[in-house]
Design an enzyme around this catalytic site. Structure first.
Site, PDB file in Angstrom:
ATOM      1  N   GLU A   1       0.826  -1.198   0.000  1.00 41.32           N
ATOM      2  CA  GLU A   1       0.000   0.000   0.000  1.00 41.32           C
ATOM      3  C   GLU A   1       0.871   1.262   0.000  1.00 41.32           C
ATOM      4  O   GLU A   1       0.673   2.177  -0.803  1.00 41.32           O
ATOM      5  CB  GLU A   1      -0.871  -0.052   1.259  1.00 41.32           C
ATOM      6  CG  GLU A   1      -2.085   0.810   1.204  1.00 41.32           C
ATOM      7  CD  GLU A   1      -2.971   0.596   2.427  1.00 41.32           C
ATOM      8  OE1 GLU A   1      -2.435   0.373   3.532  1.00 41.32           O
ATOM      9  OE2 GLU A   1      -4.191   0.660   2.266  1.00 41.32           O
TER      10      GLU A   1
ATOM     11  N   ARG B   1      -5.768  35.362 -15.466  1.00 43.72           N
ATOM     12  CA  ARG B   1      -6.223  36.403 -14.546  1.00 43.72           C
ATOM     13  C   ARG B   1      -5.331  37.632 -14.678  1.00 43.72           C
ATOM     14  O   ARG B   1      -4.097  37.511 -14.684  1.00 43.72           O
ATOM     15  CB  ARG B   1      -6.152  35.879 -13.109  1.00 43.72           C
ATOM     16  CG  ARG B   1      -6.482  36.932 -12.077  1.00 43.72           C
ATOM     17  CD  ARG B   1      -7.385  36.358 -11.037  1.00 43.72           C
ATOM     18  NE  ARG B   1      -7.495  37.157  -9.845  1.00 43.72           N
ATOM     19  CZ  ARG B   1      -8.483  38.018  -9.639  1.00 43.72           C
ATOM     20  NH1 ARG B   1      -9.405  38.230 -10.573  1.00 43.72           N
ATOM     21  NH2 ARG B   1      -8.561  38.676  -8.493  1.00 43.72           N
TER      22      ARG B   1
END
Ligand SMILES: Cc1cc2nc3c(=O)[nH]c(=O)nc-3n(C[C@H](O)[C@H](O)[C@H](O)COP(=O)(O)OP(=O)(O)OC[C@H]3O[C@@H](n4cnc5c(N)ncnc54)[C@H](O)[C@@H]3O)c2cc1C
Length: 386
Positions: A242, A268
Protein backbone atom coordinates in the site's frame (compact mmCIF):
# COMPACT_ATOMS: atom_id res chain seq x y z
CA UNK A 1 -2.53 23.93 -19.71
CA UNK A 2 -1.27 23.35 -23.23
CA UNK A 3 -0.66 19.81 -24.50
CA UNK A 4 3.04 20.62 -24.89
CA UNK A 5 3.26 21.70 -21.26
CA UNK A 6 1.51 18.53 -20.11
CA UNK A 7 3.83 16.41 -22.24
CA UNK A 8 6.85 18.08 -20.64
CA UNK A 9 5.80 16.61 -17.29
CA UNK A 10 5.04 13.15 -18.70
CA UNK A 11 8.44 11.64 -19.32
CA UNK A 12 7.85 7.99 -18.37
CA UNK A 13 8.42 5.01 -20.66
CA UNK A 14 6.33 5.40 -23.85
CA UNK A 15 4.36 2.17 -23.24
CA UNK A 16 3.43 3.38 -19.75
CA UNK A 17 2.38 6.83 -20.97
CA UNK A 18 0.27 5.10 -23.62
CA UNK A 19 -1.66 3.21 -20.94
CA UNK A 20 -2.22 6.45 -18.99
CA UNK A 21 -3.60 8.12 -22.13
CA UNK A 22 -5.70 5.11 -23.12
CA UNK A 23 -7.40 4.96 -19.72
CA UNK A 24 -7.81 8.75 -19.59
CA UNK A 25 -9.65 8.59 -22.92
CA UNK A 26 -11.63 5.43 -22.04
CA UNK A 27 -12.72 6.79 -18.66
CA UNK A 28 -13.56 10.36 -19.67
CA UNK A 29 -17.05 9.66 -21.11
CA UNK A 30 -17.83 7.15 -18.33
CA UNK A 31 -16.86 9.64 -15.62
CA UNK A 32 -19.32 12.13 -17.04
CA UNK A 33 -22.09 9.50 -17.19
CA UNK A 34 -21.65 8.23 -13.63
CA UNK A 35 -21.11 11.57 -11.89
CA UNK A 36 -24.46 11.36 -10.08
CA UNK A 37 -24.41 7.62 -9.38
CA UNK A 38 -23.73 6.04 -5.99
CA UNK A 39 -20.37 4.60 -4.98
CA UNK A 40 -21.06 0.98 -5.97
CA UNK A 41 -22.33 1.91 -9.45
CA UNK A 42 -19.25 4.10 -9.99
CA UNK A 43 -17.02 1.26 -8.79
CA UNK A 44 -18.60 -1.21 -11.21
CA UNK A 45 -18.37 1.22 -14.11
CA UNK A 46 -14.62 1.55 -13.53
CA UNK A 47 -14.25 -2.22 -13.08
CA UNK A 48 -16.04 -2.70 -16.42
CA UNK A 49 -13.21 -0.71 -18.02
CA UNK A 50 -10.75 -3.29 -16.64
CA UNK A 51 -9.36 -1.05 -13.90
CA UNK A 52 -9.21 -3.88 -11.33
CA UNK A 53 -7.86 -6.48 -13.75
CA UNK A 54 -4.33 -7.55 -12.84
CA UNK A 55 -2.06 -8.33 -15.76
CA UNK A 56 -0.44 -11.76 -15.53
CA UNK A 57 3.30 -12.03 -14.92
CA UNK A 58 3.77 -13.02 -18.58
CA UNK A 59 2.10 -9.84 -19.90
CA UNK A 60 4.15 -7.67 -22.22
CA UNK A 61 5.87 -4.61 -20.78
CA UNK A 62 5.20 -2.74 -18.62
CA UNK A 63 4.82 -5.12 -15.67
CA UNK A 64 1.51 -5.64 -13.87
CA UNK A 65 2.10 -3.13 -11.06
CA UNK A 66 3.25 -0.39 -13.43
CA UNK A 67 0.28 -1.13 -15.66
CA UNK A 68 -2.20 -0.82 -12.77
CA UNK A 69 -0.54 2.39 -11.59
CA UNK A 70 -0.83 3.86 -15.11
CA UNK A 71 -4.50 2.81 -15.28
CA UNK A 72 -5.24 4.53 -11.95
CA UNK A 73 -3.39 7.65 -13.10
CA UNK A 74 -5.37 7.61 -16.35
CA UNK A 75 -8.80 7.48 -14.71
CA UNK A 76 -7.72 10.21 -12.29
CA UNK A 77 -6.66 12.35 -15.25
CA UNK A 78 -10.09 11.76 -16.79
CA UNK A 79 -11.59 13.41 -13.71
CA UNK A 80 -12.81 10.35 -11.81
CA UNK A 81 -13.72 11.31 -8.26
CA UNK A 82 -10.59 11.23 -6.03
CA UNK A 83 -12.45 9.15 -3.40
CA UNK A 84 -13.28 6.54 -6.03
CA UNK A 85 -9.66 6.57 -7.31
CA UNK A 86 -8.44 6.16 -3.72
CA UNK A 87 -10.76 3.21 -3.05
CA UNK A 88 -9.79 1.48 -6.31
CA UNK A 89 -6.07 2.02 -5.64
CA UNK A 90 -6.50 0.81 -2.08
CA UNK A 91 -8.10 -2.47 -3.17
CA UNK A 92 -5.67 -3.01 -6.06
CA UNK A 93 -2.42 -2.28 -4.28
CA UNK A 94 -3.29 -2.93 -0.64
CA UNK A 95 -5.32 -6.10 -1.19
CA UNK A 96 -5.34 -7.66 -4.67
CA UNK A 97 -1.57 -7.67 -5.30
CA UNK A 98 -0.64 -8.83 -1.77
CA UNK A 99 -3.35 -11.53 -1.89
CA UNK A 100 -2.01 -12.77 -5.20
CA UNK A 101 1.43 -12.95 -3.56
CA UNK A 102 0.05 -14.73 -0.49
CA UNK A 103 -2.33 -17.15 -2.17
CA UNK A 104 -0.32 -18.13 -5.22
CA UNK A 105 -1.84 -18.29 -8.69
CA UNK A 106 -4.16 -21.28 -8.10
CA UNK A 107 -5.80 -19.97 -4.94
CA UNK A 108 -5.85 -16.46 -6.35
CA UNK A 109 -8.16 -17.63 -9.11
CA UNK A 110 -10.68 -18.44 -6.35
CA UNK A 111 -11.01 -14.70 -5.74
CA UNK A 112 -11.06 -13.85 -9.43
CA UNK A 113 -14.49 -12.20 -9.08
CA UNK A 114 -12.79 -9.33 -7.26
CA UNK A 115 -11.16 -8.31 -10.53
CA UNK A 116 -14.55 -8.10 -12.21
CA UNK A 117 -15.68 -5.52 -9.63
CA UNK A 118 -18.65 -7.61 -8.52
CA UNK A 119 -17.06 -8.50 -5.18
CA UNK A 120 -15.58 -5.70 -3.12
CA UNK A 121 -12.86 -6.19 -0.51
CA UNK A 122 -11.98 -4.23 2.60
CA UNK A 123 -8.89 -4.27 4.82
CA UNK A 124 -9.87 -4.25 8.48
CA UNK A 125 -7.11 -3.48 10.96
CA UNK A 126 -8.04 -0.35 12.93
CA UNK A 127 -10.15 -0.51 16.09
CA UNK A 128 -11.80 2.25 18.06
CA UNK A 129 -9.23 1.99 20.83
CA UNK A 130 -6.16 2.06 18.61
CA UNK A 131 -5.10 2.64 15.04
CA UNK A 132 -1.35 3.07 14.93
CA UNK A 133 -0.51 0.29 17.39
CA UNK A 134 -1.63 -3.13 16.03
CA UNK A 135 -0.81 -4.81 19.35
CA UNK A 136 -3.52 -2.81 21.06
CA UNK A 137 -6.10 -4.77 19.06
CA UNK A 138 -8.80 -6.51 21.02
CA UNK A 139 -10.50 -8.49 18.26
CA UNK A 140 -9.85 -12.14 19.07
CA UNK A 141 -10.05 -15.35 17.05
CA UNK A 142 -10.03 -18.59 19.05
CA UNK A 143 -9.64 -22.07 17.65
CA UNK A 144 -12.87 -24.02 17.30
CA UNK A 145 -12.43 -27.42 15.66
CA UNK A 146 -10.69 -26.84 12.36
CA UNK A 147 -11.93 -23.23 12.18
CA UNK A 148 -11.99 -20.13 14.38
CA UNK A 149 -14.56 -18.08 16.28
CA UNK A 150 -14.17 -14.32 15.91
CA UNK A 151 -15.26 -11.64 18.40
CA UNK A 152 -14.58 -7.90 18.33
CA UNK A 153 -15.03 -4.86 16.10
CA UNK A 154 -13.06 -3.06 13.39
CA UNK A 155 -13.69 0.64 12.94
CA UNK A 156 -12.91 3.39 10.37
CA UNK A 157 -12.69 0.79 7.59
CA UNK A 158 -12.82 2.03 4.00
CA UNK A 159 -15.71 0.44 2.08
CA UNK A 160 -16.92 -1.58 5.12
CA UNK A 161 -20.57 -0.58 4.56
CA UNK A 162 -20.55 -2.02 1.01
CA UNK A 163 -17.77 -4.65 1.02
CA UNK A 164 -18.50 -8.33 0.35
CA UNK A 165 -15.32 -9.82 1.80
CA UNK A 166 -12.78 -8.63 4.33
CA UNK A 167 -9.16 -9.19 5.25
CA UNK A 168 -9.36 -9.02 9.04
CA UNK A 169 -6.52 -9.03 11.58
CA UNK A 170 -7.24 -10.58 14.95
CA UNK A 171 -5.39 -11.65 18.05
CA UNK A 172 -4.83 -15.43 18.29
CA UNK A 173 -2.48 -15.15 21.29
CA UNK A 174 -2.06 -12.67 24.13
CA UNK A 175 0.71 -10.09 24.56
CA UNK A 176 2.96 -8.24 22.11
CA UNK A 177 4.74 -11.23 20.62
CA UNK A 178 5.26 -10.89 16.82
CA UNK A 179 3.26 -14.14 16.53
CA UNK A 180 0.22 -12.96 18.53
CA UNK A 181 -1.78 -11.87 15.48
CA UNK A 182 -3.35 -13.75 12.57
CA UNK A 183 -4.96 -12.62 9.32
CA UNK A 184 -8.19 -13.96 7.83
CA UNK A 185 -10.04 -13.52 4.55
CA UNK A 186 -13.76 -14.32 4.57
CA UNK A 187 -17.17 -13.26 3.25
CA UNK A 188 -19.10 -10.73 5.31
CA UNK A 189 -22.45 -12.54 5.07
CA UNK A 190 -21.48 -15.22 7.62
CA UNK A 191 -23.68 -15.55 10.72
CA UNK A 192 -22.38 -13.42 13.62
CA UNK A 193 -21.12 -10.57 11.43
CA UNK A 194 -22.89 -7.25 11.12
CA UNK A 195 -22.12 -3.74 9.92
CA UNK A 196 -21.89 -1.20 12.72
CA UNK A 197 -21.79 2.55 12.43
CA UNK A 198 -21.20 4.30 9.10
CA UNK A 199 -19.03 7.42 9.28
CA UNK A 200 -19.46 10.55 7.15
CA UNK A 201 -16.00 11.91 6.22
CA UNK A 202 -14.74 15.38 5.28
CA UNK A 203 -11.94 13.70 3.27
CA UNK A 204 -12.78 11.52 0.25
CA UNK A 205 -16.48 11.70 1.16
CA UNK A 206 -17.72 9.55 -1.72
CA UNK A 207 -16.08 6.38 -0.46
CA UNK A 208 -18.05 4.95 2.47
CA UNK A 209 -16.33 4.20 5.76
CA UNK A 210 -17.74 2.06 8.54
CA UNK A 211 -17.47 -0.53 11.22
CA UNK A 212 -17.60 -4.34 11.21
CA UNK A 213 -18.83 -6.17 14.27
CA UNK A 214 -18.05 -9.83 14.98
CA UNK A 215 -20.13 -11.65 17.56
CA UNK A 216 -19.12 -15.31 17.73
CA UNK A 217 -18.65 -15.45 13.95
CA UNK A 218 -17.47 -18.91 12.94
CA UNK A 219 -14.74 -18.80 10.29
CA UNK A 220 -13.88 -21.89 8.25
CA UNK A 221 -10.30 -23.18 8.36
CA UNK A 222 -9.73 -21.86 4.83
CA UNK A 223 -10.27 -18.30 6.05
CA UNK A 224 -6.82 -18.21 7.66
CA UNK A 225 -4.26 -16.37 5.50
CA UNK A 226 -0.89 -18.04 5.89
CA UNK A 227 -0.20 -19.70 9.22
CA UNK A 228 -1.73 -19.00 12.60
CA UNK A 229 0.46 -16.28 14.14
CA UNK A 230 1.64 -14.87 10.81
CA UNK A 231 -0.71 -11.86 10.94
CA UNK A 232 2.10 -9.38 11.47
CA UNK A 233 3.91 -10.75 8.40
CA UNK A 234 0.72 -10.48 6.30
CA UNK A 235 0.26 -6.92 7.60
CA UNK A 236 3.87 -6.09 6.74
CA UNK A 237 3.16 -7.22 3.18
CA UNK A 238 -0.19 -5.44 2.70
CA UNK A 239 1.11 -2.21 4.23
CA UNK A 240 4.37 -2.24 2.24
CA UNK A 241 2.40 -2.75 -0.96
CA UNK A 242 0.00 0.00 0.00
CA UNK A 243 2.69 2.50 1.02
CA UNK A 244 4.63 1.82 -2.18
CA UNK A 245 1.94 2.72 -4.69
CA UNK A 246 -1.46 3.64 -3.20
CA UNK A 247 -0.76 7.35 -3.65
CA UNK A 248 -0.77 6.73 -7.39
CA UNK A 249 -4.42 7.66 -7.00
CA UNK A 250 -3.31 11.27 -6.42
CA UNK A 251 -1.35 11.62 -9.68
CA UNK A 252 -4.41 12.38 -11.82
CA UNK A 253 -5.92 14.89 -9.36
CA UNK A 254 -2.49 16.55 -8.91
CA UNK A 255 -2.08 17.02 -12.67
CA UNK A 256 -5.59 18.39 -13.02
CA UNK A 257 -5.02 20.83 -10.19
CA UNK A 258 -1.75 22.02 -11.69
CA UNK A 259 -3.31 22.48 -15.14
CA UNK A 260 -6.25 24.38 -13.67
CA UNK A 261 -3.98 26.65 -11.62
CA UNK A 262 -1.71 27.41 -14.60
CA UNK A 263 -4.75 28.38 -16.68
CA UNK A 264 -6.03 30.58 -13.87
CA UNK A 265 -2.68 32.32 -13.31
CA UNK A 266 -2.21 32.86 -17.04
CA UNK A 267 -5.71 34.27 -17.63
CA UNK A 268 -6.22 36.40 -14.55
CA UNK A 269 -5.21 40.03 -14.83
CA UNK A 270 -3.69 41.64 -11.75
CA UNK A 271 -1.91 44.95 -11.34
CA UNK A 272 -2.27 45.63 -15.09
CA UNK A 273 -0.59 42.41 -16.12
CA UNK A 274 -1.21 38.69 -16.18
CA UNK A 275 -1.04 37.20 -12.70
CA UNK A 276 1.37 34.59 -14.13
CA UNK A 277 3.87 37.37 -14.94
CA UNK A 278 4.67 37.58 -11.24
CA UNK A 279 7.83 35.73 -10.31
CA UNK A 280 6.32 34.70 -7.01
CA UNK A 281 3.30 33.18 -8.75
CA UNK A 282 5.61 31.45 -11.25
CA UNK A 283 7.66 30.09 -8.34
CA UNK A 284 4.58 28.53 -6.75
CA UNK A 285 3.60 26.96 -10.10
CA UNK A 286 7.10 25.53 -10.46
CA UNK A 287 6.92 24.14 -6.93
CA UNK A 288 3.64 22.45 -7.85
CA UNK A 289 5.28 20.90 -10.92
CA UNK A 290 8.21 19.80 -8.77
CA UNK A 291 5.89 18.09 -6.27
CA UNK A 292 4.11 16.28 -9.09
CA UNK A 293 7.32 15.28 -10.86
CA UNK A 294 8.93 13.97 -7.66
CA UNK A 295 5.80 11.98 -6.80
CA UNK A 296 5.45 10.47 -10.24
CA UNK A 297 9.09 9.40 -10.44
CA UNK A 298 8.98 7.82 -6.98
CA UNK A 299 5.71 5.94 -7.50
CA UNK A 300 6.72 4.50 -10.87
CA UNK A 301 10.11 3.58 -9.47
CA UNK A 302 8.42 1.60 -6.66
CA UNK A 303 6.13 -0.06 -9.21
CA UNK A 304 9.19 -1.07 -11.27
CA UNK A 305 10.85 -2.57 -8.16
CA UNK A 306 7.73 -4.62 -7.41
CA UNK A 307 7.45 -5.68 -11.06
CA UNK A 308 11.07 -6.82 -10.93
CA UNK A 309 10.00 -9.31 -8.25
CA UNK A 310 11.38 -7.57 -5.15
CA UNK A 311 9.25 -8.85 -2.25
CA UNK A 312 7.17 -5.98 -0.87
CA UNK A 313 8.45 -6.57 2.66
CA UNK A 314 12.02 -5.94 1.53
CA UNK A 315 10.87 -2.53 0.34
CA UNK A 316 9.39 -1.46 3.69
CA UNK A 317 11.74 1.50 4.24
CA UNK A 318 11.47 2.82 0.67
CA UNK A 319 7.71 2.28 0.75
CA UNK A 320 7.47 4.40 3.90
CA UNK A 321 9.65 7.13 2.36
CA UNK A 322 7.54 7.12 -0.81
CA UNK A 323 4.29 7.32 1.14
CA UNK A 324 5.59 10.20 3.28
CA UNK A 325 7.03 12.07 0.32
CA UNK A 326 4.06 11.76 -2.05
CA UNK A 327 1.41 12.50 0.59
CA UNK A 328 3.29 15.60 1.73
CA UNK A 329 3.85 16.72 -1.85
CA UNK A 330 0.13 16.27 -2.50
CA UNK A 331 -0.63 18.53 0.46
CA UNK A 332 2.02 21.07 -0.62
CA UNK A 333 0.76 21.17 -4.22
CA UNK A 334 -2.80 21.71 -2.96
CA UNK A 335 -1.64 24.49 -0.61
CA UNK A 336 -0.03 26.35 -3.53
CA UNK A 337 -3.18 25.95 -5.64
CA UNK A 338 -5.27 27.20 -2.72
CA UNK A 339 -3.08 30.27 -2.22
CA UNK A 340 -3.17 31.16 -5.92
CA UNK A 341 -6.94 30.71 -6.17
CA UNK A 342 -7.68 33.31 -3.51
CA UNK A 343 -11.20 33.40 -2.14
CA UNK A 344 -12.45 31.05 -4.87
CA UNK A 345 -10.59 28.19 -3.21
CA UNK A 346 -13.16 28.31 -0.42
CA UNK A 347 -16.33 28.52 -2.47
CA UNK A 348 -17.51 25.00 -3.30
CA UNK A 349 -19.51 26.11 -6.33
CA UNK A 350 -16.47 27.65 -8.03
CA UNK A 351 -14.14 25.79 -10.40
CA UNK A 352 -11.17 26.75 -8.21
CA UNK A 353 -12.59 25.24 -4.99
CA UNK A 354 -9.77 23.42 -3.20
CA UNK A 355 -9.96 20.11 -1.38
CA UNK A 356 -7.38 20.18 1.40
CA UNK A 357 -9.00 17.48 3.53
CA UNK A 358 -8.45 14.71 0.92
CA UNK A 359 -4.68 15.28 0.63
CA UNK A 360 -4.36 15.80 4.41
CA UNK A 361 -6.01 12.42 5.06
CA UNK A 362 -3.10 10.81 3.19
CA UNK A 363 -0.85 11.89 6.07
CA UNK A 364 -2.83 9.49 8.31
CA UNK A 365 -3.99 6.40 6.42
CA UNK A 366 -1.63 3.59 5.39
CA UNK A 367 0.45 4.50 8.48
CA UNK A 368 0.59 8.00 9.99
CA UNK A 369 3.62 9.84 8.57
CA UNK A 370 4.94 10.64 12.06
CA UNK A 371 5.12 6.94 12.88
CA UNK A 372 6.57 6.05 9.49
CA UNK A 373 9.35 8.57 10.16
CA UNK A 374 10.12 6.82 13.44
CA UNK A 375 10.33 3.49 11.59
CA UNK A 376 12.68 4.92 8.94
CA UNK A 377 14.99 6.35 11.61
CA UNK A 378 14.96 2.98 13.42
CA UNK A 379 15.99 1.22 10.21
CA UNK A 380 18.84 3.72 9.89
CA UNK A 381 20.10 2.62 13.29
CA UNK A 382 18.60 5.02 15.83
CA UNK A 383 17.49 3.36 19.08
CA UNK A 384 13.98 4.72 18.68
CA UNK A 385 10.71 2.84 19.28
CA UNK A 386 7.14 3.93 18.52
C1 LIG B 1 -9.36 8.13 4.71
C2 LIG B 1 -9.00 7.04 5.67
C3 LIG B 1 -9.22 5.72 5.33
C4 LIG B 1 -8.93 4.69 6.24
N1 LIG B 1 -9.18 3.40 5.87
C5 LIG B 1 -8.84 2.39 6.72
C6 LIG B 1 -9.07 1.02 6.35
O1 LIG B 1 -9.54 0.72 5.25
N2 LIG B 1 -8.74 0.04 7.23
C7 LIG B 1 -8.20 0.31 8.46
O2 LIG B 1 -7.92 -0.62 9.19
N3 LIG B 1 -7.99 1.60 8.85
C8 LIG B 1 -8.30 2.64 8.00
N4 LIG B 1 -8.09 3.96 8.39
C9 LIG B 1 -7.63 4.23 9.73
C10 LIG B 1 -6.13 4.51 9.75
O3 LIG B 1 -5.39 3.40 9.40
C11 LIG B 1 -5.82 5.03 11.17
O4 LIG B 1 -6.41 6.31 11.23
C12 LIG B 1 -4.33 5.12 11.42
O5 LIG B 1 -3.78 3.85 11.61
C13 LIG B 1 -4.03 5.97 12.65
O6 LIG B 1 -4.78 5.53 13.74
P1 LIG B 1 -5.60 6.59 14.59
O7 LIG B 1 -6.44 7.41 13.66
O8 LIG B 1 -6.29 5.85 15.67
O9 LIG B 1 -4.53 7.59 15.16
P2 LIG B 1 -3.64 7.44 16.47
O10 LIG B 1 -3.04 6.10 16.56
O11 LIG B 1 -4.43 7.93 17.62
O12 LIG B 1 -2.49 8.47 16.14
C14 LIG B 1 -2.82 9.86 15.91
C15 LIG B 1 -1.56 10.64 15.66
O13 LIG B 1 -0.79 10.69 16.84
C16 LIG B 1 0.59 10.72 16.53
N5 LIG B 1 1.20 9.57 17.19
C17 LIG B 1 0.57 8.61 17.91
N6 LIG B 1 1.46 7.74 18.42
C18 LIG B 1 2.67 8.15 18.01
C19 LIG B 1 3.98 7.66 18.21
N7 LIG B 1 4.24 6.58 18.95
N8 LIG B 1 4.99 8.30 17.60
C20 LIG B 1 4.75 9.41 16.85
N9 LIG B 1 3.53 9.92 16.64
C21 LIG B 1 2.50 9.31 17.22
C22 LIG B 1 0.69 10.65 15.01
O14 LIG B 1 0.80 11.96 14.51
C23 LIG B 1 -0.64 10.05 14.60
O15 LIG B 1 -1.03 10.46 13.32
C24 LIG B 1 -8.37 4.99 7.51
C25 LIG B 1 -8.11 6.34 7.84
C26 LIG B 1 -8.41 7.35 6.95
C27 LIG B 1 -8.11 8.77 7.32
Amino acid sequence: MSAAATAALRTGAPETEEIVDTYRDLAAPVVAQIADEGFTAQWRAMADLGVLQLAGPDATAPGPVTRSLAVIEGIGLAGADPGLCYALASQLFGMQFPLRDALGDGAWRAVDDVQQGRVLLCHALTERGGGSDPFSMETRARRDGDGFVLDGAKTFITAAPVADRAIVFARTAEGRSPFALSAFLFPLDLPGIRRGETFAKTALPTVPMGELIFEGARLPAGALLGEEGSGLAVMASTTAWERSVILGYALGPMQRLLARTVDWAADRDHFNRSMGASHQVAGRISDMALALHRSRVQLYSMAARLDAGTPARQLAAEAALTKISVSEDYVRLTEHATALSGVRAFLPDFDLAADLAGPMAALTYAGPNDLLRVGVARQLGLPVEN
